[in-house]
Scaffold this motif. Structure first.
Motif, PDB file in Angstrom:
ATOM      1  N   VAL A  79       0.855  -1.198   0.000  1.00  0.00           N
ATOM      2  CA  VAL A  79       0.000   0.000   0.000  1.00  0.00           C
ATOM      3  C   VAL A  79       0.896   1.255   0.000  1.00  0.00           C
ATOM      4  O   VAL A  79       0.635   2.226  -0.719  1.00  0.00           O
ATOM      5  CB  VAL A  79      -0.939   0.009   1.227  1.00  0.00           C
ATOM      6  N   SER A  80       1.958   1.207   0.794  1.00  0.00           N
ATOM      7  CA  SER A  80       2.884   2.347   0.858  1.00  0.00           C
ATOM      8  C   SER A  80       3.422   2.687  -0.533  1.00  0.00           C
ATOM      9  O   SER A  80       3.456   3.851  -0.938  1.00  0.00           O
ATOM     10  CB  SER A  80       4.077   2.022   1.767  1.00  0.00           C
ATOM     11  N   ARG A  81       3.835   1.636  -1.255  1.00  0.00           N
ATOM     12  CA  ARG A  81       4.404   1.886  -2.596  1.00  0.00           C
ATOM     13  C   ARG A  81       3.346   2.465  -3.536  1.00  0.00           C
ATOM     14  O   ARG A  81       3.618   3.377  -4.309  1.00  0.00           O
ATOM     15  CB  ARG A  81       4.965   0.579  -3.207  1.00  0.00           C
ATOM     16  N   HIS A  82       2.131   1.953  -3.426  1.00  0.00           N
ATOM     17  CA  HIS A  82       1.052   2.464  -4.292  1.00  0.00           C
ATOM     18  C   HIS A  82       0.838   3.963  -4.036  1.00  0.00           C
ATOM     19  O   HIS A  82       0.717   4.753  -4.974  1.00  0.00           O
ATOM     20  CB  HIS A  82      -0.241   1.682  -4.023  1.00  0.00           C
ATOM     21  N   LEU A  83       0.823   4.343  -2.747  1.00  0.00           N
ATOM     22  CA  LEU A  83       0.571   5.750  -2.418  1.00  0.00           C
ATOM     23  C   LEU A  83       1.758   6.623  -2.834  1.00  0.00           C
ATOM     24  O   LEU A  83       1.574   7.752  -3.313  1.00  0.00           O
ATOM     25  CB  LEU A  83       0.290   5.890  -0.918  1.00  0.00           C
ATOM     26  N   ALA A  84       2.967   6.093  -2.668  1.00  0.00           N
ATOM     27  CA  ALA A  84       4.157   6.856  -3.092  1.00  0.00           C
ATOM     28  C   ALA A  84       4.130   7.056  -4.608  1.00  0.00           C
ATOM     29  O   ALA A  84       4.452   8.134  -5.108  1.00  0.00           O
ATOM     30  CB  ALA A  84       5.423   6.120  -2.659  1.00  0.00           C
ATOM     31  N   GLU A  85       3.694   6.020  -5.336  1.00  0.00           N
ATOM     32  CA  GLU A  85       3.601   6.144  -6.799  1.00  0.00           C
ATOM     33  C   GLU A  85       2.583   7.202  -7.199  1.00  0.00           C
ATOM     34  O   GLU A  85       2.692   7.814  -8.257  1.00  0.00           O
ATOM     35  CB  GLU A  85       3.209   4.792  -7.428  1.00  0.00           C
ATOM     36  N   ARG A  86       1.593   7.424  -6.319  1.00  0.00           N
ATOM     37  CA  ARG A  86       0.580   8.456  -6.599  1.00  0.00           C
ATOM     38  C   ARG A  86       1.020   9.837  -6.104  1.00  0.00           C
ATOM     39  O   ARG A  86       0.246  10.786  -6.120  1.00  0.00           O
ATOM     40  CB  ARG A  86      -0.760   8.069  -5.955  1.00  0.00           C
ATOM     41  N   GLY A  87       2.260   9.952  -5.633  1.00  0.00           N
ATOM     42  CA  GLY A  87       2.808  11.269  -5.305  1.00  0.00           C
ATOM     43  C   GLY A  87       2.791  11.634  -3.834  1.00  0.00           C
ATOM     44  O   GLY A  87       3.135  12.763  -3.469  1.00  0.00           O
ATOM     45  N   ALA A  88       2.395  10.687  -2.946  1.00  0.00           N
ATOM     46  CA  ALA A  88       2.362  11.005  -1.512  1.00  0.00           C
ATOM     47  C   ALA A  88       3.754  10.854  -0.893  1.00  0.00           C
ATOM     48  O   ALA A  88       4.616  10.160  -1.425  1.00  0.00           O
ATOM     49  CB  ALA A  88       1.385  10.065  -0.806  1.00  0.00           C
ATOM     50  N   ILE A  89       3.932  11.529   0.264  1.00  0.00           N
ATOM     51  CA  ILE A  89       5.172  11.387   1.043  1.00  0.00           C
ATOM     52  C   ILE A  89       4.812  10.399   2.158  1.00  0.00           C
ATOM     53  O   ILE A  89       4.057  10.740   3.075  1.00  0.00           O
ATOM     54  CB  ILE A  89       5.586  12.743   1.640  1.00  0.00           C
ATOM     55  N   VAL A  90       5.314   9.174   2.036  1.00  0.00           N
ATOM     56  CA  VAL A  90       4.788   8.089   2.873  1.00  0.00           C
ATOM     57  C   VAL A  90       5.761   7.706   3.988  1.00  0.00           C
ATOM     58  O   VAL A  90       6.950   7.526   3.766  1.00  0.00           O
ATOM     59  CB  VAL A  90       4.489   6.845   2.004  1.00  0.00           C
ATOM     60  N   SER A  91       5.200   7.591   5.205  1.00  0.00           N
ATOM     61  CA  SER A  91       5.935   6.914   6.270  1.00  0.00           C
ATOM     62  C   SER A  91       5.074   5.717   6.676  1.00  0.00           C
ATOM     63  O   SER A  91       3.843   5.736   6.526  1.00  0.00           O
ATOM     64  CB  SER A  91       6.228   7.849   7.441  1.00  0.00           C
ATOM     65  N   ALA A  92       5.745   4.661   7.186  1.00  0.00           N
ATOM     66  CA  ALA A  92       5.015   3.418   7.417  1.00  0.00           C
ATOM     67  C   ALA A  92       5.720   2.620   8.498  1.00  0.00           C
ATOM     68  O   ALA A  92       6.933   2.701   8.642  1.00  0.00           O
ATOM     69  CB  ALA A  92       4.993   2.603   6.118  1.00  0.00           C
ATOM     70  N   PHE A  93       4.923   1.865   9.265  1.00  0.00           N
ATOM     71  CA  PHE A  93       5.559   0.995  10.249  1.00  0.00           C
ATOM     72  C   PHE A  93       4.799  -0.314  10.391  1.00  0.00           C
ATOM     73  O   PHE A  93       3.623  -0.423  10.027  1.00  0.00           O
ATOM     74  CB  PHE A  93       5.705   1.703  11.609  1.00  0.00           C
ATOM     75  N   ASP A  94       5.516  -1.295  10.941  1.00  0.00           N
ATOM     76  CA  ASP A  94       4.942  -2.619  11.194  1.00  0.00           C
ATOM     77  C   ASP A  94       5.767  -3.234  12.322  1.00  0.00           C
ATOM     78  O   ASP A  94       6.944  -2.933  12.463  1.00  0.00           O
ATOM     79  CB  ASP A  94       5.053  -3.497   9.938  1.00  0.00           C
ATOM     80  N   PHE A  95       5.135  -4.095  13.132  1.00  0.00           N
ATOM     81  CA  PHE A  95       5.912  -4.674  14.228  1.00  0.00           C
ATOM     82  C   PHE A  95       6.714  -5.904  13.818  1.00  0.00           C
ATOM     83  O   PHE A  95       7.482  -6.428  14.620  1.00  0.00           O
ATOM     84  CB  PHE A  95       5.070  -4.932  15.481  1.00  0.00           C
TER      85      PHE A  95
END
Ligand SMILES: C[S@@+](CC[C@H](N)C(=O)[O-])C[C@H]1O[C@@H](n2cnc3c(N)ncnc32)[C@H](O)[C@@H]1O
Length: 255
Positions: A79-95
């Motif tokens: 999902v992060s990559r999809h949003l970055a491809e759409r021009g967003a500045i993405v931060s993301a985390f997972d445990f």
């Protein structure tokens, strides 16, 4: 097929214990390739699901160019990559650190800020994001409705006023619940009670077919034949029957 069914049943009967630990997700990321590392074992089904999930996010979020978006429980970062491809500045985390390792490897060109953290104790800066997205994490990370409210308050504070929270989660009370036992209407009521206005709700992924198509190595042609029929039934069925496994819920932070 029978062995797979037994294995699935064994996991389901201990799901609260298994799914809420990073070890399960680290192992999944380690032992499965491609989309199966954070989705189901049927790659053709995953393709259909991903298309619908991204469509729900895209419609709910609108134009995200230059927006700061947080992806909670990002897994291997699809999902992060999809949003970055759409021009967003993405931060993301997972445990699950293994999932984050793969997310970093697969997101080379995207400049996504990944970190290892649990949503239960992560610290987020107040009003630091335009939007927050979550796909399939909160129903694993929360044991109770109180835990869910705790996370909602944290995400509310981390959003700009008017910012959007878009969830796609398997909210269920009964057999289909993952860790959290909460129906769609209870989840919506809690979201509304905790400072959000819900503006879109969608039943997603017809659950009877999901159970069949994730049991074994289903040939692609079977998935391609059955899937459209299942989605047609889902679209025609009254929403109150709740025949979607996942529920898309889009909300806006009230000031
Ligand atoms: C079903 S996977 C979905 C991953 C990703 N959002 C996607 O759609 O590809 C659920 C993810 O939630 C993560 N997760 C579960 N509990 C978590 C917690 N307490 N904090 C952070 N991540 C968590 C798991 O490690 C896993 O990667």
């Amino acid at each position: 097929m029978l062995t797979r069914f037994r294995e699935m049943w064994r996991k389901r009967s201990r799901r609260e214990e298994i799914y809420s630990r990073p070890a399960f997700w680290n192992d999944k990321a380690d032992s499965h390739a491609g989309s199966a590392a954070s989705m189901f074992i049927n790659p053709t089904l995953n393709e259909y699901y991903q298309r619908e999930q991204f469509a729900f996010f895209d419609t709910a979020l609108g134009n995200v160019t230059g927006h700061r978006i947080l992806d909670v429980g990002c897994g291997t970062g699809r999902v992060s990559r999809h949003l970055a491809e759409r021009g967003a500045i993405v931060s993301a985390f997972d445990f699950a650190e293994k999932a984050i390792e793969i997310a970093r490897q697969e997101s080379g060109a995207h400049r996504i800020d990944y970190s290892v953290a649990s949503v239960s104790d992560v610290e987020l800066k107040d009003e630091s994001h335009n939007e927050i997205v979550v796909l399939g994490c909160l129903t694993l990370a929360c044991n109770t409705a109180e835990d869910f409210v705790h996370v909602l308050k944290k995400l509310h504070a981390a959003l700009n006023p008017g910012g959007k929270l878009v969830l796609i989660e398997p909210f269920h009370q009964g057999f289909l619940h993952r860790v959290l036992r909460l129906s769609k209407s209870e989840a919506i009521a809690l979201i509304q009670k905790n400072g959000f206005e819900v503006f879109a709700v969608q039943e997603m992924h017809f659950w009877p077919l999901r159970l069949c198509l994730t049991l074994g190595e289903t040939p692609a042609w079977i998935t391609r034949t059955l899937y459209p029929a299942g989605e047609a039934i889902l679209r025609m069925s009254p929403k109150v029957l709740g025949l979607g496994d996942y529920k898309g819920i889009a909300a806006r932070r009230l000031p």
